[in-house]
Design a protein around this motif. Structure first.
Motif, PDB file in Angstrom:
ATOM      1  N   ALA A 127      49.573  56.368 -16.382  1.00 43.24           N
ATOM      2  CA  ALA A 127      50.291  55.885 -17.563  1.00 43.24           C
ATOM      3  C   ALA A 127      51.365  54.910 -17.127  1.00 43.24           C
ATOM      4  CB  ALA A 127      50.873  57.068 -18.334  1.00 43.24           C
ATOM      5  N   CYS A 128      50.958  53.964 -16.308  1.00 42.69           N
ATOM      6  CA  CYS A 128      51.904  53.063 -15.653  1.00 42.69           C
ATOM      7  C   CYS A 128      52.737  52.266 -16.657  1.00 42.69           C
ATOM      8  CB  CYS A 128      51.153  52.091 -14.744  1.00 42.69           C
ATOM      9  SG  CYS A 128      50.099  52.940 -13.576  1.00 42.69           S
ATOM     10  N   HIS A 129      52.157  51.949 -17.828  1.00 38.20           N
ATOM     11  CA  HIS A 129      52.856  51.091 -18.788  1.00 38.20           C
ATOM     12  C   HIS A 129      54.015  51.817 -19.461  1.00 38.20           C
ATOM     13  CE1 HIS A 129      50.062  53.564 -20.876  1.00 38.20           C
ATOM     14  NE2 HIS A 129      50.446  53.163 -22.065  1.00 38.20           N
ATOM     15  N   VAL A 130      54.125  53.143 -19.316  1.00 40.72           N
ATOM     16  CA  VAL A 130      55.205  53.868 -19.951  1.00 40.72           C
ATOM     17  C   VAL A 130      55.997  54.660 -18.919  1.00 40.72           C
ATOM     18  CG1 VAL A 130      54.253  54.006 -22.278  1.00 40.72           C
ATOM     19  CG2 VAL A 130      53.557  55.658 -20.549  1.00 40.72           C
ATOM     20  N   GLY A 131      56.024  54.157 -17.658  1.00 40.28           N
ATOM     21  CA  GLY A 131      56.722  54.880 -16.603  1.00 40.28           C
ATOM     22  C   GLY A 131      58.204  54.864 -16.794  1.00 40.28           C
ATOM     23  N   PRO A 132      58.935  55.735 -16.117  1.00 37.98           N
ATOM     24  CA  PRO A 132      58.394  56.853 -15.356  1.00 37.98           C
ATOM     25  C   PRO A 132      57.880  57.977 -16.252  1.00 37.98           C
ATOM     26  CG  PRO A 132      60.786  56.853 -15.266  1.00 37.98           C
ATOM     27  CD  PRO A 132      60.397  55.687 -16.091  1.00 37.98           C
ATOM     28  N   VAL A 133      56.867  58.651 -15.744  1.00 35.41           N
ATOM     29  CA  VAL A 133      56.171  59.635 -16.551  1.00 35.41           C
ATOM     30  C   VAL A 133      56.360  61.022 -15.950  1.00 35.41           C
ATOM     31  CG1 VAL A 133      53.907  60.395 -17.313  1.00 35.41           C
ATOM     32  CG2 VAL A 133      54.477  57.990 -17.342  1.00 35.41           C
ATOM     33  N   VAL A 134      56.551  61.998 -16.831  1.00 33.15           N
ATOM     34  CA  VAL A 134      56.618  63.395 -16.397  1.00 33.15           C
ATOM     35  C   VAL A 134      55.569  64.172 -17.180  1.00 33.15           C
ATOM     36  CG1 VAL A 134      58.008  65.498 -16.361  1.00 33.15           C
ATOM     37  CG2 VAL A 134      59.059  63.305 -15.806  1.00 33.15           C
ATOM     38  N   GLN A 135      54.860  65.055 -16.499  1.00 34.70           N
ATOM     39  CA  GLN A 135      53.902  65.896 -17.205  1.00 34.70           C
ATOM     40  C   GLN A 135      54.378  67.339 -17.108  1.00 34.70           C
ATOM     41  OE1 GLN A 135      49.899  66.085 -15.701  1.00 34.70           O
ATOM     42  NE2 GLN A 135      49.071  66.649 -17.698  1.00 34.70           N
TER      43      GLN A 135
END
Lengths: 181, 804
Positions: A127-135
């Motif tokens: 989900a590079c376009h909305v980084g940084p990402v946490v799951q």
């Protein structure tokens, strides 16, 4: 007592999906079941799964360790996975990681004393376009995680809210564009 | 056949050949790490990238032509891994193009990126595929640039990068150590375990740059694990018995054959300063391919322990070193007046045919009936026509009675091939295919091809469609029942084995067009069983592969060292005994007045009983002919490790006979071989790989000697002498005494109890292990090469205090 002892019906349904001579193919759903319910896959779980699908513990370990999803040590109720690959890193994943560590007072492989949180750096979540990402656990990604959004996330989780109920301040990349369009 | 062009050479290879093999067949070289003979090609290391193109057919079914009217070559858009690409008609392969060279050099760099630079302390140094390939295909000159004054200046070096760090001394077993930094992830060892012995005990753990080789087992199951140290292309998996013993170029490398079991695998004996330091597998495509058993590889420590270099004479109760003159004088004195027919001459199971001939002739000359060789079976194995392992692979069904994994380990590996339906690969200019595309990972084993019976569940049971555990001593009943089932008659009862199992085995046996029967020591030791087996083989048509407990049984029987009456190796009867190379059970010395041994080192019996001990050679140090279980004549070559005065069987026998004042039948290996040549047409010169030699032999079964005790001696690949090595003892753990729970209850034994078992071969400590799958009423103990498959008398001594 084994983990699957009281799940014979479930096992039967899973094994039905694979040819009997290739039962080893069921190693993934079994691992997933353990991971979901126990939060991690222990040595004993590995031996039990190996026995069930008719392979060696080494093979199960090989599969399990390939995927960062499966944990070898106990995790908290909320396992926070921070994407630490290039795009997220450029968007501030390292700073996010430091904040998270300071905020929770734990490192990777540890669980907060209240048993709620554990953290882990993972490779690209895609989900590079909305980084940084946490799951969080298996849930949909938490996107564009700034310090404020992270704090709100942790507070919401501590308050026992479900992920989709938590309001995060600010907006995120593609949502903005969607609204414009 | 497929025609293709490799660079400038047109070649023809069988269909299904890989490009890699085609390239080597054409005489060119390409680097590779992950491919290995007899393992599936997987294209993991990307070292063998080459430029490949093929002609194409148009819609009209004709070759598309170029301007010159020749089939136009369409190059693949990217370089192809030669090991996983199949050849096709008209294919063109370019291994010399600049882009290929660039790719190869790049791959070497990638592989070296995380490879430690500890070659100076690495046991593989000098024999390392990575070293060689880095040298041949690496980027050396790219590290340097010309400077103006003609001096070279380093641009960058591999030392500049931080390498991955991982466990450098990770023991996988008592025999094998893994260096995880050196590993280049070729996956040879992982594939080996799954594809060759069929046990998935190694795997990649983690992913990407973190990948390492690991196992959940400790230790790795012993049996066939050592082969991974041979196939490891780097120094990641090393033989601990040879660790830091020498650099590779310091070893004296002797090509010879292993005489631990009757398969006689080809081996390299690596020795240094007069000591055997390492055993490696040597390729023999028909016998052991490139594999050997752990016992053959790691069991060599005994050759170094307490070697004798001078005769030992008993004086005032103790054995003391004396000169050969004194020993000869002692012998003359003690032998004067001895009746020649009261002398017994005995040879070890690993004696060569020349020695066997000399012993047999000497016995004939003396007029004695007491002679023989160690572990001779009551039914002579040469009375069964020999069959090759290739005959097994050509069969459709195999009936196995015994435990090949222990009795003839290499045959167990061939049985795995048989179960997968693999036939011998075509031979190329370079020999065995390196990337045999017929092989795949996880090829299904076909249990319907195999029925197996044994006195306990063997390793083979997991792969057999029909299996049964019989009570020790009922092999004769088993074969009679099989014969009756084939003839549609009423079945005699076989203790432990169900009637359905026998009927099913017989049915599948008859349905198959080509069959092989494999039998072990227990069958050979039971003349009735062996007769019934011969009957089945003759009447129904089957190849027979017999696994005699004596390595050179076929060879020694052929020379006439098989006694039909008189006292055999382990039987009392002779007044004066001479044993070369091995000692018998103590019982055999009963009534002997003079006991002379020739041994590499003292053992407990010799220490207690011998009057004179002469220094002997081990089979690693002898020259001579041996005949393996297939009836393949092979030639032993001596490694330079024997003490200068150690004698081979011929020399030692001559020493004794001279002191006795009797005629010496032969004084040298060459002389004995010349006699063998005259008598049996044994060839004087042998090719490297040996030759099939299967003369007809007329020998009758021996009467007597059936044990009849309730202790069954299980076959083991390990030999008693190997247990002298502490590492082997540690690896094997304490011997287990297997008992059925019922019998254990009756005898007052429980799981894990420590006991002492007194057998004819001496007293041994053991740990009780309960197993409800074996027949009640019997005890089973590892034989370690002594009395394999026999039932003997025993006593179990339970220590009164302590843990028991």
């Amino acid at each position: 007592m084994g983990f699957f002892d009281d799940k014979q019906d479930w096992l039967e349904i899973v094994f039905r999906n694979y040819p009997p001579e290739n039962r080893r193919a069921a190693v993934m759903p079994l691992l997933r079941k353990v991971q979901q319910e126990e939060g991690y896959v222990s040595e004993e779980h590995i031996r039990e799964i190996a026995e069930l699908v008719g392979t060696t513990p080494t093979q199960v370990r090989g599969v399990m360790s390939f995927y960062s999803y499966y944990q070898a040590v106990p995790t908290g109720k909320y396992h926070l996975q921070v994407c630490a690959t290039l795009s997220c890193k450029l968007a501030g994943a390292e700073e996010l990681w430091d904040t998270l560590r300071a905020e929770l007072g734990i490192g990777p492989g540890e669980v907060t004393p209240d048993g709620l949180f554990s953290i882990q750096k993972v490779e690209c979540l895609g989900a590079c376009h909305v980084g940084p990402v946490v799951q969080v656990n298996d849930e949909p990604y938490v996107e564009c995680v700034t310090k404020e959004r992270l704090k709100a996330l942790l507070e919401g989780l501590r308050a026992g809210k479900r992920l989709e109920e938590i309001e995060l301040p600010g907006s995120c990349g593609h949502h903005v564009r969607e609204e414009e369009a | 056949m497929v025609k293709l062009r490799i660079n400038d050479r047109e070649i023809e290879v069988p269909e299904g050949t890989s490009v890699l093999d085609a390239v080597f067949h054409a005489g060119y070289d390409i680097p590779y790490f992950c491919s290995e003979r007899h393992l599936s090609p997987i294209g993991a290391c990307r070292m063998c990238l080459v430029k490949v193109g093929t002609p194409r057919k148009g819609p009209d079914g004709e070759w598309i032509k170029d301007e010159d009217g020749r089939p136009k070559i369409f190059w693949f858009p990217k370089l192809m891994a030669a090991c996983t690409t199949r050849v096709s008609e008209g294919m063109v392969v370019d291994t010399l193009a600049d882009e290929v060279k660039k790719a190869q050099a790049g791959m070497v760099e990638f592989t070296l990126e995380n490879h430690p630079l500890d070659c100076p302390t690495c046991d593989k140094g000098g024999a390392c595929e990575l070293q060689d390939r880095a040298y041949e295909y690496g980027l050396f000159e790219k590290y340097y640039t010309e400077t103006q004054n003609g001096l070279k200046k380093v641009l960058y070096s591999r030392f500049e990068f931080t390498k991955r760090h991982a466990d450098k001394h990770h023991k996988l077993s008592e025999f094998i150590v893994l260096d995880r930094e050196r590993c280049i992830h070729c996956k040879r060892c992982v594939r080996y375990f799954e594809e060759i012995p069929g046990e998935e005990v190694l795997d990649f753990i983690e992913r990407g740059v973190h990948t390492l080789i690991g196992s959940e087992e400790w230790p790795l199951p012993a049996g066939f694990s050592g082969n991974i140290t041979d196939i490891c292309p780097v120094g990641a998996l090393l033989d601990l018995t040879a660790r830091f013993r020498a650099r590779n170029w310091e070893f004296e490398k002797t090509p010879t054959f292993d005489l631990t079991d009757a398969a006689m695998s080809a081996i390299w004996v690596d020795s240094r300063s007069g000591k055997v330091e390492r055993i490696r597998a040597r390729e023999h495509p028909e016998v052991n391919e490139i594999w050997i058993s752990d016992a053959a590889r790691f069991g060599h420590g005994w050759t170094k322990e307490g070697r004798l270099s001078r005769p030992l004479l008993r004086k005032d109760g103790a054995l003391v070193e004396v000169s050969f003159e004194e020993a000869a004088a002692f012998l003359s004195e003690r032998l004067s007046g001895v009746r020649p027919e009261a002398v017994g001459l005995y040879l070890a199971a690993d004696g060569a045919m020349e020695e066997g001939y000399t012993f047999a002739e000497a016995a004939k000359g003396l007029g004695t009936a007491h002679f023989g060789f160690e572990n001779a079976t009551r039914f002579p194995v040469s009375a069964l026509p020999a069959a090759s392992f290739a005959d097994l692979l050509a069969s459709e069904f195999a009936l196995v009675v015994g435990d090949p994994a222990e009795e003839m380990p290499v045959l167990y590996l061939r049985l795995q091939e048989f179960l997968k339906g693999i036939t011998p690969a075509p031979r190329y200019f370079h020999g065995t295919p390196i990337a045999d595309l017929r092989l795949e990972e996880r090829m299904p084993r076909r249990p319907e091809r195999l029925a197996t019976f044994a006195a306990y569940p063997t390793r083979l049971f997991a792969f057999a469609g029909v299996r049964g555990v019989y009570a020790p001593g009922s092999v004769a009943a088993l074969f009679e029942a099989l014969l009756a089932a084939m003839n549609g008659k009423r079945l005699p009862e076989v203790p432990g084995v169900s009637e359905e199992a026998i009927r099913e085995a017989a049915r599948r046996f008859l349905e198959a067009e080509a069959r092989t029967i494999v039998v072990g020591a227990e069958v050979l030791d039971d003349p009735e069983a062996a007769q019934a087996l011969s009957e089945i083989a003759r009447a129904k048509g089957a190849h027979v592969i017999a696994m005699p407990p004596a390595a050179n049984a076929r060879g020694l029987e052929l020379t006439g060292l098989f006694p039909e009456k008189g006292a055999g190796f382990g039987e009392p009867g002779a007044e004066v005994v001479f044993y070369y190379g091995a000692t018998p059970p103590a019982e055999a010395l009963r009534g002997a007045r003079l006991k002379v041994f020739a041994l590499p080192a003292l053992d407990a019996l010799a220490k207690a009983e011998a009057d004179l001990v002469l220094p002997a050679k081990t089979y690693y140090e002898k020259r001579g002919l041996v005949l393996n279980a297939e009836g393949r004549l092979l030639e032993l070559r001596p490694a330079p490790t024997a003490p200068a005065s150690a004698m081979d069987g011929i020399e030692a026998l001559a020493f004794v006979l001279e002191a006795f004042g009797k005629r010496v039948p032969a004084r040298s290996v060459l002389e004995a071989r010349t006699r063998l040549h005259e008598r049996l047409k044994v060839p004087l010169e042998l090719p490297e790989e040996g030759t099939l030699f299967r003369p007809r032999v007329r020998l009758g079964a021996r009467r007597g000697g059936e044990g009849g005790g309730s202790l069954y001696l299980r076959p083991t690949m390990w030999r008693a002498r190997m247990l002298k090595d502490e590492r082997v003892r540690r690896a094997l753990g304490e011997p287990r005494l297997y008992v059925h729970p019922e019998t254990a209850r009756a005898e007052g034994l429980s799981e894990g109890m420590r006991v002492e078992v007194a057998t004819p071969y001496g007293q041994t400590p053991a740990v009780v292990a309960l197993d409800e799958r074996i027949a009640p009423g019997f005890f089973q103990l590892p034989a370690f090469g002594r009395g394999t498959g026999r039932r003997v008398a025993h006593r179990i001594l339970v220590p009164s205090g302590g843990a028991a």
